[in-house]
Every structure is written in C-alpha cells, then in structure tokens.
Write a protein that holds these residues in place. Structure first.
Motif, PDB file in Angstrom:
ATOM      1  N   ASP A  90       0.818  -1.211   0.000  1.00 22.72           N
ATOM      2  CA  ASP A  90       0.000   0.000   0.000  1.00 22.72           C
ATOM      3  C   ASP A  90       0.848   1.257   0.000  1.00 22.72           C
ATOM      4  O   ASP A  90       1.896   1.314   0.658  1.00 22.72           O
ATOM      5  N   VAL A 119       0.762   4.304   1.685  1.00 21.11           N
ATOM      6  CA  VAL A 119       0.229   5.029   2.836  1.00 21.11           C
ATOM      7  C   VAL A 119       1.342   5.901   3.391  1.00 21.11           C
ATOM      8  O   VAL A 119       2.492   5.829   2.940  1.00 21.11           O
ATOM      9  N   VAL A 171       3.999  -0.236  -5.632  1.00 16.87           N
ATOM     10  CA  VAL A 171       2.998  -0.815  -4.735  1.00 16.87           C
ATOM     11  C   VAL A 171       2.078  -1.757  -5.492  1.00 16.87           C
ATOM     12  O   VAL A 171       1.989  -1.732  -6.723  1.00 16.87           O
ATOM     13  N   HIS A 181      -1.374  -1.997  -4.538  1.00 13.32           N
ATOM     14  CA  HIS A 181      -2.680  -1.347  -4.618  1.00 13.32           C
ATOM     15  C   HIS A 181      -2.575   0.054  -5.206  1.00 13.32           C
ATOM     16  O   HIS A 181      -1.869   0.908  -4.650  1.00 13.32           O
ATOM     17  N   LEU A 209      -3.136   3.804  -5.718  1.00 19.55           N
ATOM     18  CA  LEU A 209      -3.604   4.835  -4.790  1.00 19.55           C
ATOM     19  C   LEU A 209      -4.858   5.531  -5.309  1.00 19.55           C
ATOM     20  O   LEU A 209      -5.738   5.912  -4.534  1.00 19.55           O
ATOM     21  N   HIS A 217      -1.278  -4.231  -9.951  1.00 17.05           N
ATOM     22  CA  HIS A 217      -2.385  -4.759  -9.152  1.00 17.05           C
ATOM     23  C   HIS A 217      -2.902  -6.075  -9.737  1.00 17.05           C
ATOM     24  O   HIS A 217      -2.206  -7.092  -9.645  1.00 17.05           O
ATOM     25  N   TRP A 237      -3.836  -7.628   3.411  1.00 19.34           N
ATOM     26  CA  TRP A 237      -2.443  -7.184   3.280  1.00 19.34           C
ATOM     27  C   TRP A 237      -1.472  -8.349   3.394  1.00 19.34           C
ATOM     28  O   TRP A 237      -0.558  -8.497   2.572  1.00 19.34           O
ATOM     29  N   THR A 260       0.933  -2.721   6.814  1.00 17.70           N
ATOM     30  CA  THR A 260      -0.096  -1.754   6.424  1.00 17.70           C
ATOM     31  C   THR A 260      -1.496  -2.345   6.506  1.00 17.70           C
ATOM     32  O   THR A 260      -2.446  -1.773   5.970  1.00 17.70           O
TER      33      THR A 260
END
Length: 270
Positions: A45, A47, A64, A66, A68, A100, A231, A261
């Motif tokens: 993620d 974050v 990443v 995922h 954003l 993804h 996660w 995360t």
C-alpha cells in the motif's frame, strides 16, 4: 543509468497491463518517466508510513500493489488524504507505480505465491484467461490434512496481523484440494473450481457472501472457508516481485518494506 521509463518497461514485461481487470488502474500514478531510478521500495500500500520509508531511504520509486487512485478522484488538494500523499511523493522526488490485478494473474503472481507457500501441487488458475494465467489458484496438498492444521500452517506462513486467521468449518475436517486467492476473493466463491475444492483461502470475506457459501455447502456441497488478512496474503508476493525486478534491472537497489499496512491494530476476543 536506469530511468523510470526503463522500470515501467520491465514492469510491463513482468506484469502486462493487458492482464488487469477492466475496473483496475495499474501503472504510473505519479512521476516523470525521464527521471533516473537507482533505488526502489516495494510495498502493498501507498500510505504515509511506506511513502515516508521510501523517501527516507532516498528511493526514487515506490512500487505498490494497490493503486492509490483506484476509485474516482476529483481533487488532489492536500486537505484530502490522497492529495497529501501525492504531494509528499512529488516533493520527495519519489515516483509511484502500481501493479495490481495484472500482477495477480501472472504465473508468479500473488495467488501463485500463496499456493506455493501452502505447498500446493499442480496449481492452476481458478479463472484461466490464458494457459497458466488468471485469477486465483487451485491445487492439491501433498498429503491430506485437517482444516485446523491447514489454518495453523497459514498462520505460520503469513506475517502477523491483529485479525489472524478465521475459519468456517470443522477443525477436524480432512482437506486435500485447496483453492486460494490473495486479496479480496469473495467474487470467486461461485466459481466451479472453488465450489469443487475442499477449502477456499482468501481475504476480506464479508458476512453475507460467507454465510451464503456456508449454507450452500450444507445443501449442495462446497468448501470450508479460511479468511486471512488482505495485506498479509499479498505481502508474501513482494519478495518474488523484488527478485524479478533485480534480474530485470541490474544495478538498481530494490528493497521490500516490512511495515505492516494492515489497517487493524488489535482485536478483543470474546
């Protein structure tokens, strides 16, 4: 010298965007393809904690799982969470790239990694879009084991989270055929390969789909259910992705974030 464009080309070879689901939004989220990349941090993620980690490590790219900006976004003002994160990345000189569902479906993707660690043999996609390519995996354990023993195996494989491993089914039920889907997999509950399995391992199982699957299994047969952290089930893939990128991008330092995360901090058991 490796550029962000070079990294994007490597990512496309490893995880072709054509393999993504129609609703998905993988690819470059922010950054200049002409920029030089010498260090990459991988995380599930984007974050605040993983972005700070990447910037503090002087990484020019945070890659990443995922995206954003997956859902509709009409502003990146810093008064919004996503806007503040994008601004932090830009100010820190760190690009953001997402892989993804295009990384879920490949032969070395998230579900394939989970199947490998569980020890499944002859694993194949639950929904196959090309030979060896598609969502989820289903295979056989080398030896039958109880549902409870499989749940304990998963607890040992997965990184620790507050919610742990939840199971719907008898502890002593013997299982051999296992279907797995890293991340949220309730959309596959009615797939024939899942229905024919002894147990289905996935994440984010909501009340109604899980309850309906349990009731259906009582009437028409179907799998026991094991629900794990979203996660955690996908974090396992990051080291595979890192190894593939190291081979594709010699000279680029590539590190996997070990920051948790998962959104849950603790659970009270009744």
């Amino acid at each position: 010298m490796t550029t962000l464009a070079d990294v994007m080309a490597a990512a496309e070879r490893l995880w072709p965007i054509a393999g993504a689901e129609s609703w998905d939004a993988p690819g470059l989220v922010s950054g200049d393809p002409r920029a030089t990349v010498s260090r990459i941090v991988l995380a599930v993620d984007a974050v605040a904690e993983t972005i700070d980690e990447a910037i503090d490590a002087n990484a020019e790219l945070l890659l990443v799982h995922h995206p954003l900006l997956l859902r509709s976004v009409t502003t990146v003002a810093e008064t919004t969470a996503k806007g503040a994160l994008i601004a932090r990345l830009i100010r820190g000189g760190c690009a953001l790239l997402a892989a993804h569902t295009n990384a879920d479906s490949v032969a070395t993707g998230t579900s394939a990694r989970l199947a490998e660690l569980v020890g499944l043999t002859d694993a194949r996609p639950i929904v196959e879009t090309a030979p060896g390519i598609g969502l989820g995996r289903v295979g056989r354990l080398p030896e039958p084991m109880t549902l409870g023993a499989l749940a304990r195996r998963l607890a040992g494989i997965l990184p620790l989270t507050a919610t742990g491993v939840r199971v719907a089914g008898s502890f002593d039920r013997v299982v051999t055929t296992v279907a797995v889907c890293g991340g949220a997999g309730d959309s596959l509950l009615n797939e024939p390969a899942v229905r024919a399995a002894d147990v289905y391992v996935t994440a984010d199982l909501r009340h109604h789909p899980a309850s309906e699957a349990v009731e259906t299994a009582r009437v028409a047969g179907g799998p026991a259910l094991i629900d794990v952290s979203h996660w955690a089930s996908e974090w396992l893939w990051l080291e595979v992705a890192a190894d593939e990128l190291r081979e594709a991008l010699p000279g680029v330092e590539i590190n996997v974030s070990e920051l948790r995360t998962d959104p849950w901090d603790f659970v009270v058991v009744q």
